[in-house]
Design a protein around this motif. Sequence first.
Motif, mmCIF file in Angstrom:
data_model
loop_
_atom_site.group_PDB
_atom_site.id
_atom_site.type_symbol
_atom_site.label_atom_id
_atom_site.label_comp_id
_atom_site.label_asym_id
_atom_site.label_seq_id
_atom_site.Cartn_x
_atom_site.Cartn_y
_atom_site.Cartn_z
ATOM 1 N N ARG A 104 -3.719 0.761 9.316
ATOM 2 C CA ARG A 104 -3.497 -0.501 10.025
ATOM 3 C C ARG A 104 -4.838 -1.137 10.349
ATOM 4 N NH1 ARG A 104 1.818 -0.496 11.560
ATOM 5 N NH2 ARG A 104 2.824 1.546 11.815
ATOM 6 N N ALA A 105 -4.866 -2.456 10.288
ATOM 7 C CA ALA A 105 -6.061 -3.175 10.738
ATOM 8 C C ALA A 105 -6.012 -3.268 12.260
ATOM 9 C CB ALA A 105 -6.096 -4.568 10.130
ATOM 10 N N PRO A 117 -10.518 -20.543 10.972
ATOM 11 C CA PRO A 117 -9.591 -21.404 10.228
ATOM 12 C C PRO A 117 -10.150 -21.921 8.911
ATOM 13 C CG PRO A 117 -10.566 -22.601 12.064
ATOM 14 C CD PRO A 117 -10.979 -21.174 12.229
ATOM 15 N N ASN A 118 -11.471 -21.902 8.744
ATOM 16 C CA ASN A 118 -12.080 -22.429 7.525
ATOM 17 C C ASN A 118 -12.615 -21.344 6.594
ATOM 18 O OD1 ASN A 118 -11.710 -25.123 8.482
ATOM 19 N ND2 ASN A 118 -13.508 -24.847 9.790
ATOM 20 N N THR A 119 -12.352 -20.084 6.953
ATOM 21 C CA THR A 119 -12.867 -18.959 6.164
ATOM 22 C C THR A 119 -11.726 -18.023 5.776
ATOM 23 O OG1 THR A 119 -14.994 -19.037 7.333
ATOM 24 C CG2 THR A 119 -14.465 -17.004 6.148
ATOM 25 N N PRO A 120 -11.358 -17.988 4.501
ATOM 26 C CA PRO A 120 -10.344 -17.012 4.078
ATOM 27 C C PRO A 120 -10.882 -15.596 4.292
ATOM 28 C CG PRO A 120 -10.769 -18.659 2.361
ATOM 29 C CD PRO A 120 -11.857 -18.802 3.376
ATOM 30 N N ALA A 121 -10.095 -14.771 4.946
ATOM 31 C CA ALA A 121 -10.543 -13.406 5.236
ATOM 32 C C ALA A 121 -9.354 -12.459 5.227
ATOM 33 C CB ALA A 121 -11.248 -13.354 6.587
ATOM 34 N N LEU A 122 -9.593 -11.239 4.768
ATOM 35 C CA LEU A 122 -8.544 -10.228 4.731
ATOM 36 C C LEU A 122 -9.161 -8.847 4.900
ATOM 37 C CD1 LEU A 122 -7.541 -9.375 1.084
ATOM 38 C CD2 LEU A 122 -9.172 -11.204 1.544
ATOM 39 N N VAL A 123 -8.317 -7.876 5.225
ATOM 40 C CA VAL A 123 -8.731 -6.485 5.364
ATOM 41 C C VAL A 123 -7.962 -5.662 4.345
ATOM 42 C CG1 VAL A 123 -8.856 -4.471 6.877
ATOM 43 C CG2 VAL A 123 -9.197 -6.763 7.824
ATOM 44 N N LEU A 124 -8.692 -4.867 3.551
ATOM 45 C CA LEU A 124 -8.077 -3.973 2.571
ATOM 46 C C LEU A 124 -8.209 -2.531 3.026
ATOM 47 C CD1 LEU A 124 -9.306 -5.389 -0.876
ATOM 48 C CD2 LEU A 124 -7.121 -5.804 0.267
ATOM 49 N N GLY A 125 -7.187 -1.723 2.712
ATOM 50 C CA GLY A 125 -7.235 -0.298 2.972
ATOM 51 C C GLY A 125 -7.852 0.431 1.796
ATOM 52 N N ARG A 126 -7.920 1.749 1.880
ATOM 53 C CA ARG A 126 -8.623 2.532 0.861
ATOM 54 C C ARG A 126 -7.905 2.561 -0.488
ATOM 55 N NH1 ARG A 126 -7.673 8.006 0.144
ATOM 56 N NH2 ARG A 126 -9.927 8.283 -0.112
ATOM 57 N N VAL A 148 0.913 -6.418 0.453
ATOM 58 C CA VAL A 148 0.739 -6.368 -0.992
ATOM 59 C C VAL A 148 -0.315 -5.330 -1.357
ATOM 60 C CG1 VAL A 148 -0.223 -7.643 -2.970
ATOM 61 C CG2 VAL A 148 1.468 -8.735 -1.474
ATOM 62 N N ASN A 149 -0.056 -4.552 -2.390
ATOM 63 C CA ASN A 149 -1.102 -3.702 -2.953
ATOM 64 C C ASN A 149 -1.740 -4.487 -4.092
ATOM 65 O OD1 ASN A 149 -1.870 -1.632 -5.311
ATOM 66 N ND2 ASN A 149 -2.251 -0.686 -3.323
ATOM 67 N N GLN A 150 -3.039 -4.751 -3.980
ATOM 68 C CA GLN A 150 -3.686 -5.638 -4.937
ATOM 69 C C GLN A 150 -3.762 -5.044 -6.337
ATOM 70 O OE1 GLN A 150 -7.415 -7.173 -3.358
ATOM 71 N NE2 GLN A 150 -6.283 -8.803 -2.348
ATOM 72 N N VAL A 151 -3.817 -3.733 -6.448
ATOM 73 C CA VAL A 151 -3.842 -3.121 -7.786
ATOM 74 C C VAL A 151 -2.489 -3.290 -8.456
ATOM 75 C CG1 VAL A 151 -4.553 -1.104 -9.098
ATOM 76 C CG2 VAL A 151 -5.352 -1.376 -6.751
ATOM 77 N N ARG A 152 -1.429 -2.989 -7.729
ATOM 78 C CA ARG A 152 -0.087 -3.109 -8.300
ATOM 79 C C ARG A 152 0.200 -4.553 -8.700
ATOM 80 N NH1 ARG A 152 2.470 -0.915 -4.537
ATOM 81 N NH2 ARG A 152 2.906 1.125 -5.462
ATOM 82 N N MET A 153 -0.139 -5.505 -7.816
ATOM 83 C CA MET A 153 0.145 -6.904 -8.134
ATOM 84 C C MET A 153 -0.681 -7.373 -9.325
ATOM 85 S SD MET A 153 0.280 -10.237 -5.660
ATOM 86 C CE MET A 153 0.907 -11.791 -6.314
ATOM 87 N N GLN A 247 -11.609 1.259 5.041
ATOM 88 C CA GLN A 247 -11.193 -0.136 5.189
ATOM 89 C C GLN A 247 -12.382 -1.071 4.990
ATOM 90 O OE1 GLN A 247 -8.922 -1.197 8.672
ATOM 91 N NE2 GLN A 247 -7.617 0.624 8.524
ATOM 92 N N MET A 248 -12.106 -2.268 4.446
ATOM 93 C CA MET A 248 -13.168 -3.256 4.293
ATOM 94 C C MET A 248 -12.638 -4.652 4.605
ATOM 95 S SD MET A 248 -13.655 -3.232 0.167
ATOM 96 C CE MET A 248 -12.286 -2.784 -0.903
#
Length: 287
Positions: A104-105, A117-126, A148-153, A247-248
């Motif tokens: 969890r983030a 609001p002007n910066t797209p940002a996200l947190v990814l797990g391992r 969403v799992n970015q590898v699967r998508m 996490q990153m």
Amino acid sequence: MDSDNRLGAFLRARRELVRPEDVGMSGGGQRRVAGLRREEVAMLAGMSADYYVRLEQGRDKHPSEQVVTALARVFALDDEATAHLRELARPVARRRRAPHRPERASRGLTTLMAAWPNTPALVLGRHLDVLAANPLAVAVNSCSVPGVNQVRMMFLDPEARCLYPDWSVHAAETVASLRASAGTDLDDPRLTDLVGELSLKSEEFRQLWARHDIRAKTAGVKRFANPMVGEFTLSYETFAVNGAPGQMLIAYHAEPGSPSERALTLLGSMIATGDPEFQDAAARAHD
């Protein structure tokens, strides 16, 4: 996943990627193997062919630092891949695996991103699961929707090929990033399930995973084909999350004054004004 002979699997994959002409050898004649032969690697690294064969076959799993350095030179490994090779060569004591806990983030991090609001940002797990994202990140790219799992998508969702004009480049980077995040812990059940699923369903993933490329996400540039504002280019920077190993945080930005900055601003204004196409972006970002 070659869990019993990880060092050998890595060496074999890297050997097959080196062309004879890359190391000053003749590539002519009938060759039954891709890349270099084992005896050619041994000669270039200054070791006996028998010893190198033992390394690939897993009969010797702990080469010296001198041997690691020589092999890294032959395979033209970068610093990150060389560090991975060193990890594979270290004796590792089997530890009892702690029970799996969902990643969890932190609340503080999600609050911080919401204030951008002007910066797209996200947190990814391992395992490259999207743990959190702000509304602008979701509007930029549906691969950034939390859950969403970015590898699967990337490999199983046809939409990803439309979102990324340079899909093949980003697909290879995604697999290399998953390898870097996993490190030598290839027995992780979550990773095993993910790699097994994708290897069965995607030949492209299987081939890229077999290369053993290692490349952590640090910084780079991506082109996006957004259905609302068209194509634009963003740079990104990544930051390790203290207190949450693996996490990153990823933050995107556009070149000041560029068409891409104007496209990003337009997306932000659509969210702020409740445009029907984006009115659920904030809700999806906090699901």
